[in-house]
Design a protein around this motif. Structure first.
Motif, PDB file in Angstrom:
ATOM      1  N   UNK A 368       0.786  -1.222   0.000  1.00 56.55           N
ATOM      2  CA  UNK A 368       0.000   0.000   0.000  1.00 56.55           C
ATOM      3  C   UNK A 368       0.819   1.274   0.000  1.00 56.55           C
ATOM      4  N   UNK A 369       0.193   2.356  -0.435  1.00 59.30           N
ATOM      5  CA  UNK A 369       0.873   3.649  -0.543  1.00 59.30           C
ATOM      6  C   UNK A 369       1.136   4.293   0.804  1.00 59.30           C
ATOM      7  N   UNK A 370       0.459   3.817   1.840  1.00 58.50           N
ATOM      8  CA  UNK A 370       0.604   4.396   3.179  1.00 58.50           C
ATOM      9  C   UNK A 370       1.085   3.315   4.136  1.00 58.50           C
ATOM     10  N   UNK A 371       2.061   3.654   4.965  1.00 63.83           N
ATOM     11  CA  UNK A 371       2.631   2.696   5.915  1.00 63.83           C
ATOM     12  C   UNK A 371       2.506   3.219   7.335  1.00 63.83           C
ATOM     13  N   UNK A 372       2.320   2.290   8.251  1.00 63.70           N
ATOM     14  CA  UNK A 372       2.303   2.622   9.670  1.00 63.70           C
ATOM     15  C   UNK A 372       3.628   2.231  10.297  1.00 63.70           C
ATOM     16  N   UNK A 373       4.086   3.055  11.212  1.00 56.31           N
ATOM     17  CA  UNK A 373       5.366   2.866  11.879  1.00 56.31           C
ATOM     18  C   UNK A 373       5.156   2.775  13.386  1.00 56.31           C
ATOM     19  N   UNK A 374       6.135   2.165  14.041  1.00 53.22           N
ATOM     20  CA  UNK A 374       6.122   2.109  15.500  1.00 53.22           C
ATOM     21  C   UNK A 374       7.566   1.929  15.952  1.00 53.22           C
ATOM     22  N   UNK A 375       7.862   2.385  17.159  1.00 53.24           N
ATOM     23  CA  UNK A 375       9.214   2.246  17.681  1.00 53.24           C
ATOM     24  C   UNK A 375       9.409   3.113  18.901  1.00 53.24           C
ATOM     25  N   UNK A 376      10.654   3.278  19.317  1.00 54.20           N
ATOM     26  CA  UNK A 376      10.931   4.017  20.545  1.00 54.20           C
ATOM     27  C   UNK A 376      10.525   5.477  20.444  1.00 54.20           C
ATOM     28  N   UNK A 377      10.457   6.015  19.226  1.00 56.86           N
ATOM     29  CA  UNK A 377      10.039   7.405  19.057  1.00 56.86           C
ATOM     30  C   UNK A 377       8.528   7.535  18.884  1.00 56.86           C
ATOM     31  N   UNK A 378       7.861   6.426  18.588  1.00 58.56           N
ATOM     32  CA  UNK A 378       6.399   6.438  18.397  1.00 58.56           C
ATOM     33  C   UNK A 378       5.815   5.144  18.955  1.00 58.56           C
ATOM     34  N   UNK A 379       5.766   5.001  20.283  1.00 58.75           N
ATOM     35  CA  UNK A 379       5.272   3.756  20.881  1.00 58.75           C
ATOM     36  C   UNK A 379       3.847   3.407  20.471  1.00 58.75           C
ATOM     37  N   UNK A 380       3.008   4.425  20.238  1.00 58.76           N
ATOM     38  CA  UNK A 380       1.622   4.175  19.851  1.00 58.76           C
ATOM     39  C   UNK A 380       1.379   4.375  18.360  1.00 58.76           C
ATOM     40  N   UNK A 381       2.465   4.548  17.616  1.00 57.75           N
ATOM     41  CA  UNK A 381       2.339   4.572  16.172  1.00 57.75           C
ATOM     42  C   UNK A 381       2.556   5.920  15.524  1.00 57.75           C
ATOM     43  N   UNK A 382       2.769   5.866  14.212  1.00 62.52           N
ATOM     44  CA  UNK A 382       2.911   7.044  13.354  1.00 62.52           C
ATOM     45  C   UNK A 382       2.578   6.571  11.942  1.00 62.52           C
ATOM     46  N   UNK A 505       9.485   0.809  11.299  1.00 61.98           N
ATOM     47  CA  UNK A 505      10.125   1.258  12.531  1.00 61.98           C
ATOM     48  C   UNK A 505      10.476   2.746  12.487  1.00 61.98           C
ATOM     49  N   UNK A 506      10.376   3.371  13.654  1.00 57.91           N
ATOM     50  CA  UNK A 506      10.822   4.750  13.860  1.00 57.91           C
ATOM     51  C   UNK A 506      11.508   4.793  15.218  1.00 57.91           C
ATOM     52  N   UNK A 507      12.824   4.899  15.194  1.00 57.83           N
ATOM     53  CA  UNK A 507      13.598   4.732  16.419  1.00 57.83           C
ATOM     54  C   UNK A 507      14.416   5.974  16.751  1.00 57.83           C
ATOM     55  N   UNK A 508      14.474   6.293  18.052  1.00 60.00           N
ATOM     56  CA  UNK A 508      15.367   7.314  18.569  1.00 60.00           C
ATOM     57  C   UNK A 508      16.600   6.595  19.096  1.00 60.00           C
ATOM     58  N   UNK A 509      17.744   6.783  18.443  1.00 58.65           N
ATOM     59  CA  UNK A 509      18.962   6.018  18.762  1.00 58.65           C
ATOM     60  C   UNK A 509      19.745   6.708  19.874  1.00 58.65           C
ATOM     61  N   UNK A 510      19.109   6.750  21.035  1.00 58.44           N
ATOM     62  CA  UNK A 510      19.705   7.348  22.231  1.00 58.44           C
ATOM     63  C   UNK A 510      19.599   6.329  23.357  1.00 58.44           C
ATOM     64  N   UNK A 511      20.650   6.201  24.150  1.00 56.27           N
ATOM     65  CA  UNK A 511      20.700   5.241  25.239  1.00 56.27           C
ATOM     66  C   UNK A 511      19.549   5.450  26.230  1.00 56.27           C
ATOM     67  N   UNK A 512      18.976   4.345  26.707  1.00 55.89           N
ATOM     68  CA  UNK A 512      17.847   4.430  27.643  1.00 55.89           C
ATOM     69  C   UNK A 512      18.208   5.206  28.907  1.00 55.89           C
ATOM     70  N   UNK A 513      19.438   5.072  29.366  1.00 54.14           N
ATOM     71  CA  UNK A 513      19.860   5.795  30.572  1.00 54.14           C
ATOM     72  C   UNK A 513      19.814   7.297  30.348  1.00 54.14           C
ATOM     73  N   UNK A 514      20.263   7.720  29.176  1.00 55.45           N
ATOM     74  CA  UNK A 514      20.232   9.149  28.856  1.00 55.45           C
ATOM     75  C   UNK A 514      18.798   9.643  28.729  1.00 55.45           C
ATOM     76  N   UNK A 515      17.938   8.839  28.118  1.00 53.17           N
ATOM     77  CA  UNK A 515      16.530   9.241  27.997  1.00 53.17           C
ATOM     78  C   UNK A 515      15.881   9.343  29.367  1.00 53.17           C
ATOM     79  N   UNK A 516      16.221   8.416  30.263  1.00 53.51           N
ATOM     80  CA  UNK A 516      15.667   8.466  31.621  1.00 53.51           C
ATOM     81  C   UNK A 516      16.129   9.727  32.334  1.00 53.51           C
ATOM     82  N   UNK A 517      17.405  10.105  32.105  1.00 51.93           N
ATOM     83  CA  UNK A 517      17.904  11.351  32.709  1.00 51.93           C
ATOM     84  C   UNK A 517      17.113  12.546  32.203  1.00 51.93           C
ATOM     85  N   UNK A 518      16.896  12.597  30.862  1.00 52.57           N
ATOM     86  CA  UNK A 518      16.154  13.723  30.283  1.00 52.57           C
ATOM     87  C   UNK A 518      14.726  13.767  30.780  1.00 52.57           C
TER      88      UNK A 518
END
Length: 578
Positions: A368-382, A505-518
């Motif tokens: 299909x012409x439209x795709x759904x994504x999910x990942x650490x940057x979009x846990x509920x989708x995009x 997939x749509x991923x934020x390539x940042x360490x979980x520890x750093x994200x927890x700090x932010x």
């Protein structure tokens, strides 16, 4: 009339009052006793050029109702034009849906014809009618004519490209002003596969609109004839007591999404389908929508994702022809708005040469012409319209350049000192349902300095929406949005982001520890907006759901039983104004 829905409001003394008031409009004693009574819910407005053809279409619908033995009674609702309403018509869609629902529910009518045009008016009327659940049919205003500028045909999607050229200095101010008067030579909705036409096609798929109705042009004799037929059919629909909730089933909703993916329709459609599913009490998850998209071939070559016009797709059979190509994946035993099954409808649809519409055997794309994504940057989708993007960017890793809202984007994106390259990923946040407010359509322009170097596309991500007429490799509807605590609010300039459309997939390539700090108290790089303090905007901010739930109000979903508290209130996630 056998099988006609009866309304207690026309019985006894109440019936006398209703008839007496109708007589004051000049109706005869015979007319005020005519049944069924068909309401005509008209969103005509001079503040909505897309809907201005509806005044004449309403008269044609009335003729059809009268011819079939019913009594037509027209009533207005609010009207929403994306070009005029600020911050966005999406914020007011739910208000219009409530207006439509209450007018249908509280009025002494047996059925209703919904007249609409601009995209949110289509969605709002379907949502309101589905909740009211009286027999309902729908007819849109039709699409406007193609423009002509400097000897070339122009459609609304050309305005984005030409706007970039004007800003870059390759189109003069005088030529730009001339284009203003040529782009839209007549009323009607956008003349490409934008949200309005996509939703009109969805209305056919869901049994709200007569097959073939979506692609008749505005102000045409064919659309007037269609309006009369819609009026006649509305009488039959009311007489047989066929109600929207019987038609808007899980199968119908998935078929509608399949249609959008096959035709390369507007990404906005999935928000409205999710809202309609909620109104129908049907739960459809991200994975179901994704699998439909992956298993559906792209068949249309229509602007803005192809070279052909809507008139070409119409000439090749429109929605019925598309359904014919998808027969093995479509609920062909479902009835159309005309009463016949889809199987019977496509059997009577002539086969024509394939130009705008490819065959199933030779699709534009096997998925299909439209795709759904999910990942650490979009846990509920995009969502992304891959047919409108660049193939080389559908798999991409690049550093983020972050903008906090539309004002920040407009102030900095064309700054010659902006640290951005063609490999960058532009991130625009705080434009979601709560942060927007109302999830506005955004134009994620290429930075001028890159555009002048020949860059015509780059990866872009936002928790907002874009016009269905737009193009580009743009990830939209990221959920949860930044304003309610979504990971998009944690992104900083330079963070690597991975986009993998094929892998979903749509991923934020940042360490979980750093994200927890932010994410810690006082550490977030993004401050959510304050809640509105009064009126409808406060109601919206408190109760609007996220994009993956349709941006409807939590208390309007069908599964919410009377007296049950909403499961989640957005105002808990944003700063209260004391």
């Amino acid at each position: 009339m056998t099988g006609v829905v009866t309304s207690r409001k026309l019985d006894g003394d109440n019936g006398f009052a209703a008839r007496a008031f109708l007589r004051s409009e000049g109706l005869t004693a015979t007319q005020v006793r005519q049944r069924p009574v068909i309401g005509i819910c008209n969103s005509w407005s001079e503040l909505n050029p897309c809907n201005t053809p509806l005044r004449d279409l309403s008269e044609a619908v009335k003729r059809g109702v009268i011819e079939a033995g019913g009594l037509p009674l027209e009533f207005p609702t609010i009207s929403l034009s994306e070009a005029f309403v600020h911050p966005t018509t999406m914020m007011l869609r739910n208000l219009m849906a409530m207006d439509v629902e209450e007018m249908i529910t509280s009025s002494p009518i047996d059925g209703v014809v919904l007249l609409n045009g601009c995209d949110k008016t289509v969605a709002a009327q379907m949502m309101g009618a589905l909740s009211a659940n009286k027999p309902a049919l729908l007819l849109g205003s039709g699409y406007r004519p193609v423009g002509n500028w400097e000897g070339q045909a122009v459609t609304i999607d050309d305005s984005w490209r030409l706007g970039d050229d004007h800003r870059a200095g390759t189109i003069s101010d005088a030529a730009w002003e001339e284009l203003e008067g040529c782009l839209n030579p007549g009323p009607g909705v956008c003349n490409v596969l934008g949200t309005a036409v996509t939703l009109a096609m969805i209305a056919e798929a869901l049994g709200f609109a007569l097959p073939g109705s979506a692609l008749e042009p505005a102000n045409s004799a064919e659309r007037v004839a269609l309006a009369e037929e819609t009026g006649r059919q509305a009488v039959t629909t009311a007489t047989e007591n066929r109600r929207p909730r019987e038609a808007v089933t899980r199968q119908a909703l998935l078929d509608a999404w399949r249609l959008v993916c096959a035709v390369g329709g507007s990404t906005n459609a999935i928000i409205h389908l999710a809202a309609l599913a909620g109104r129908a009490g049907v739960e459809i998850g991200w994975q179901e929508f994704r699998e439909v998209g992956r298993s559906t071939p792209t068949l249309a070559r229509v602007k803005p994702s192809g070279p052909f016009d809507l008139s070409d797709l119409h000439a090749e059979g429109g929605v019925p022809a598309l359904v014919r190509e998808l027969t093995d994946q479509w609920g062909v035993d479902r009835p159309t708005a005309g009463g016949a099954t889809w199987a019977a409808t496509i059997e009577s649809t002539p086969v024509s040469a394939s130009r705008a519409l490819a065959s199933r055997a030779d699709p534009v794309d096997p998925s299909g012409a439209i795709s759904l994504l999910r990942g650490s940057l979009a846990p509920d989708g995009a969502v992304i319209k891959k047919s409108a993007g660049s193939s080389e960017l559908l798999t991409h890793i690049g550093p983020a350049v972050v903008f906090n809202g539309l004002a920040d984007f407009r102030a900095r994106v064309h700054d010659p000192d902006l640290a951005v390259t063609a490999e960058s990923v532009l991130v625009l946040r705080n434009v979601g349902p709560v942060g927007g407010l109302g999830m506005p359509e955004v134009t994620l322009s290429i930075p001028d300095k890159l555009y002048r170097e020949g860059v015509r596309d780059m990866a872009r991500i936002t928790d907002g929406r874009m016009s269905g007429t737009s193009r580009g490799t743009i990830v939209l509807h990221v959920a949860p949005e930044a304003a309610v605590g979504g990971p998009l609010g944690l992104v900083e300039d330079g963070d690597l982001i991975e986009l993998d459309v094929e892998g979903g997939r749509l991923e934020l390539l940042v360490d979980d520890t750093e994200l927890a700090r932010r994410a810690g108290v006082g550490q977030r790089p993004f401050t959510p907006p304050a809640a509105p303090v009064r009126g409808y905007r406060r109601l919206y901010a408190m109760h609007v759901t996220q994009a993956n739930r349709g941006c409807d109000f939590d208390f309007l979903r069908a599964e919410l039983a009377p007296g049950t508290a909403p499961a989640a209130i957005n105002v808990r996630h944003i700063q209260e104004v004391k």
